[in-house]
Structure formats: C-alpha cells, structure tokens
Write a protein that holds these residues in place. Structure first.
Motif, PDB file in Angstrom:
ATOM      1  N   TYR A 109      -9.734   2.284 -33.394  1.00 44.08           N
ATOM      2  CA  TYR A 109      -9.141   2.618 -32.397  1.00 44.08           C
ATOM      3  C   TYR A 109      -7.683   1.676 -33.507  1.00 44.08           C
ATOM      4  O   TYR A 109      -8.109   0.506 -34.062  1.00 44.08           O
ATOM      5  N   THR A 110      -6.314   2.022 -32.652  1.00 45.58           N
ATOM      6  CA  THR A 110      -5.882   1.564 -32.984  1.00 45.58           C
ATOM      7  C   THR A 110      -4.425   1.344 -32.050  1.00 45.58           C
ATOM      8  O   THR A 110      -4.547   2.378 -30.806  1.00 45.58           O
TER       9      THR A 110
ATOM     10  N   SER B 282       1.701  -2.555 -34.299  1.00 41.83           N
ATOM     11  CA  SER B 282       0.342  -1.609 -34.229  1.00 41.83           C
ATOM     12  C   SER B 282      -0.329  -2.441 -34.632  1.00 41.83           C
ATOM     13  O   SER B 282      -0.984  -3.238 -35.382  1.00 41.83           O
ATOM     14  N   TYR B 283      -1.709  -2.679 -33.885  1.00 41.48           N
ATOM     15  CA  TYR B 283      -2.457  -3.267 -34.431  1.00 41.48           C
ATOM     16  C   TYR B 283      -4.470  -2.918 -34.008  1.00 41.48           C
ATOM     17  O   TYR B 283      -4.218  -1.740 -33.084  1.00 41.48           O
ATOM     18  N   GLU B 284      -5.660  -3.371 -34.455  1.00 43.65           N
ATOM     19  CA  GLU B 284      -6.917  -2.803 -33.730  1.00 43.65           C
ATOM     20  C   GLU B 284      -7.384  -3.541 -32.957  1.00 43.65           C
ATOM     21  O   GLU B 284      -7.869  -4.216 -33.082  1.00 43.65           O
ATOM     22  N   PRO B 285      -7.570  -2.943 -31.994  1.00 45.45           N
ATOM     23  CA  PRO B 285      -8.365  -3.952 -31.302  1.00 45.45           C
ATOM     24  C   PRO B 285      -9.763  -4.158 -31.237  1.00 45.45           C
ATOM     25  O   PRO B 285     -10.573  -3.106 -31.493  1.00 45.45           O
ATOM     26  N   ARG B 286     -10.152  -5.531 -31.188  1.00 42.61           N
ATOM     27  CA  ARG B 286     -11.487  -5.667 -31.184  1.00 42.61           C
ATOM     28  C   ARG B 286     -12.694  -4.779 -30.192  1.00 42.61           C
ATOM     29  O   ARG B 286     -13.592  -4.320 -30.578  1.00 42.61           O
ATOM     30  N   LYS B 287     -11.754  -4.304 -28.757  1.00 41.77           N
ATOM     31  CA  LYS B 287     -13.507  -4.371 -27.747  1.00 41.77           C
ATOM     32  C   LYS B 287     -12.307  -3.742 -26.830  1.00 41.77           C
ATOM     33  O   LYS B 287     -11.288  -4.203 -26.777  1.00 41.77           O
ATOM     34  N   PHE B 288     -12.974  -3.244 -25.948  1.00 40.44           N
ATOM     35  CA  PHE B 288     -12.003  -2.349 -24.862  1.00 40.44           C
ATOM     36  C   PHE B 288     -12.674  -1.539 -23.484  1.00 40.44           C
ATOM     37  O   PHE B 288     -13.720  -1.747 -23.799  1.00 40.44           O
TER      38      PHE B 288
ATOM     39  N   ARG C 250      14.724  -4.449 -20.681  1.00 45.75           N
ATOM     40  CA  ARG C 250      13.795  -3.294 -21.973  1.00 45.75           C
ATOM     41  C   ARG C 250      12.509  -2.648 -21.733  1.00 45.75           C
ATOM     42  O   ARG C 250      12.646  -3.347 -20.447  1.00 45.75           O
ATOM     43  N   TYR C 251      12.250  -2.143 -22.579  1.00 46.89           N
ATOM     44  CA  TYR C 251      10.954  -1.238 -22.518  1.00 46.89           C
ATOM     45  C   TYR C 251      10.355  -1.215 -23.338  1.00 46.89           C
ATOM     46  O   TYR C 251      10.275  -1.466 -24.342  1.00 46.89           O
ATOM     47  N   GLN C 252       9.032  -1.412 -22.561  1.00 51.06           N
ATOM     48  CA  GLN C 252       7.365  -1.449 -23.334  1.00 51.06           C
ATOM     49  C   GLN C 252       6.799  -0.920 -23.180  1.00 51.06           C
ATOM     50  O   GLN C 252       6.076  -0.057 -22.268  1.00 51.06           O
ATOM     51  N   LEU C 253       6.223  -0.117 -24.110  1.00 48.06           N
ATOM     52  CA  LEU C 253       5.592   1.313 -24.064  1.00 48.06           C
ATOM     53  C   LEU C 253       3.999   0.813 -24.591  1.00 48.06           C
ATOM     54  O   LEU C 253       3.579  -0.057 -25.907  1.00 48.06           O
ATOM     55  N   GLU C 254       2.662   1.013 -24.332  1.00 46.00           N
ATOM     56  CA  GLU C 254       1.390   0.221 -24.608  1.00 46.00           C
ATOM     57  C   GLU C 254       0.688   1.009 -24.585  1.00 46.00           C
ATOM     58  O   GLU C 254       0.578   1.802 -23.919  1.00 46.00           O
ATOM     59  N   LEU C 255       0.142   1.437 -25.947  1.00 44.83           N
ATOM     60  CA  LEU C 255      -0.543   2.716 -26.073  1.00 44.83           C
ATOM     61  C   LEU C 255      -1.903   2.616 -27.027  1.00 44.83           C
ATOM     62  O   LEU C 255      -1.807   1.650 -28.174  1.00 44.83           O
ATOM     63  N   LEU C 256      -3.125   3.041 -26.717  1.00 39.02           N
ATOM     64  CA  LEU C 256      -4.056   3.127 -27.325  1.00 39.02           C
ATOM     65  C   LEU C 256      -4.973   4.423 -27.894  1.00 39.02           C
ATOM     66  O   LEU C 256      -4.900   5.489 -27.055  1.00 39.02           O
ATOM     67  N   THR C 257      -5.217   5.101 -29.392  1.00 34.70           N
ATOM     68  CA  THR C 257      -5.574   5.732 -29.132  1.00 34.70           C
ATOM     69  C   THR C 257      -6.433   5.642 -31.213  1.00 34.70           C
ATOM     70  O   THR C 257      -6.682   4.859 -31.504  1.00 34.70           O
ATOM     71  N   LYS C 258      -7.359   6.896 -31.141  1.00 30.13           N
ATOM     72  CA  LYS C 258      -7.227   6.542 -32.854  1.00 30.13           C
ATOM     73  C   LYS C 258      -7.197   5.968 -33.604  1.00 30.13           C
ATOM     74  O   LYS C 258      -5.995   7.023 -33.750  1.00 30.13           O
ATOM     75  N   ARG C 259      -7.464   5.757 -35.087  1.00 29.62           N
ATOM     76  CA  ARG C 259      -6.464   5.403 -35.746  1.00 29.62           C
ATOM     77  C   ARG C 259      -6.000   6.544 -36.463  1.00 29.62           C
ATOM     78  O   ARG C 259      -5.171   6.467 -36.938  1.00 29.62           O
TER      79      ARG C 259
ATOM     80  N   LEU D 223       1.075   9.445 -33.891  1.00 26.53           N
ATOM     81  CA  LEU D 223       1.642   9.006 -33.041  1.00 26.53           C
ATOM     82  C   LEU D 223       3.466   8.004 -33.144  1.00 26.53           C
ATOM     83  O   LEU D 223       4.329   8.524 -32.869  1.00 26.53           O
ATOM     84  N   MET D 224       3.264   6.931 -34.560  1.00 28.30           N
ATOM     85  CA  MET D 224       4.407   6.325 -34.926  1.00 28.30           C
ATOM     86  C   MET D 224       5.326   7.652 -35.318  1.00 28.30           C
ATOM     87  O   MET D 224       6.970   7.522 -34.712  1.00 28.30           O
TER      88      MET D 224
END
Length: 180
Positions: free
Chosen positions: A86-87, A153-159, A123-132, A138-139
């Motif tokens: 995921y990213t 963009s970064y890869e989360p280790r756990k969620f 400012r506004y910030q969107l936070e998204l999690l998706t499959k790599r 998405l970009m």
C-alpha cells in the motif's frame, strides 16, 4: 561462449529473485521469502560454480558482475509491476477542492480532509491510502484537478481500522464465500 551466456541468464534469474525476496522479507511475507530463498540459493551456487570452476576467466567474472547489475534493473522493474503493498499520500492544497474530494471517494479512495494554517492563508490537506498498484492513477487524478498540489507519497508499514481496512475485510469475506 555457452558459459558466458549461461552466466548472464543465471544472473538474470538470480538477482530479480534476490530483489523480490528482500522485498517480501521487508513486507513481512516470510513464507514467500523463504520459498524464493531456496530458488535463489540454488541458482546462486550453480552460477558461482560455473564462474569459479577450473580456470576462472576475467571475462566470465566481468560478465557475472554485469549480469548482476542488469538483474538489479530487471528485479526493480518486476517489483514495480507487482506493486506489492500500500501507499499513503498526503496532498496539500491551496483551496478545498470539493470536486476532487468527491471524485476520489467515488473512485473508491478513502479521503480524509484536514484544514490548517499556512504562512499566508488556510491550507487543506488530503490524506489517502491505496494499493500501490493504483498510486500512479491516483497521482494523475490529483494532478488533473490540482496541478499545483504538493504531494508526498510513502509506504506505511502497518495500519489498522478505517475505510480501506473495512473494504479489504469485505473483499476477503466475499472471496471466502465465493470459494464455498
């Protein structure tokens, strides 16, 4: 000449397997990593024995090293195509783009919106999690709606928890039902 060709072929098998094994270890997929390690070990020992058998030639050693480098490129290419994991994206916007937010949600992306203070304005910030595998898509969607967006963009280790985890559980349950 057959020896040189065999060395390159073995490196083009060995190094991508090595690359993928390493990635599977990092992502906590140790069973697949162990299976790849067995194949990797066999190919490595076989290739090295060819290079070092009898009177090792400088050409054979050079070809072995070049094959290793090309194998790294091939392994990286295969890993990008597999897009395992995921990213997470953090998207900073100058304005709250409701059209973009709605569109992303309709496309199946979980979007969390935050409001913050910039140096000169809100400012506004969107936070998204998706499959790599969907990161590029998405970009591109974000770029289409917000060309000036600042994206990290970064890869989360756990969620745990949240929209995406619920969707994954629904998909997993559906697959289990389909198997029955």
């Amino acid at each position: 000449m057959k020896e040189i060709l065999l060395i390159i072929i073995l490196q083009l098998i060995y190094v991508p397997i090595f690359t993928l094994r390493t990635i599977f270890v990092v992502k906590g997929m140790s069973v697949i990593a162990a299976q790849l390690a067995v194949i990797e070990g066999l190919v490595y020992v076989f290739g090295l024995s060819i290079v070092l058998s009898g009177n090792p030639s400088t050409i054979a050693m050079f070809v072995y090293a070049v094959g290793f480098g090309i194998g790294i490129l091939l392994g990286a290419y295969v890993e990008r195509k597999l897009a395992i994991g995921y990213t997470s994206l953090i998207v900073n916007l100058e304005r709250k783009n409701e059209e973009l937010i709605s569109f992303l949600r309709n496309e199946g992306f979980g979007v969390t919106v935050f409001e913050g203070e910039g140096k000169e304005s809100k400012r506004y910030q969107l936070e998204l999690l998706t499959k790599r595998s969907r990161e590029d898509e998405l970009m591109n969607l974000i770029e289409e709606y917000e060309p000036k967006a600042f994206i990290i963009s970064y890869e989360p280790r756990k969620f745990k928890g949240g929209f995406l985890v619920k969707a994954m559980k629904r998909t997993r349950r559906k697959k289990e039902i389909d198997k029955e």
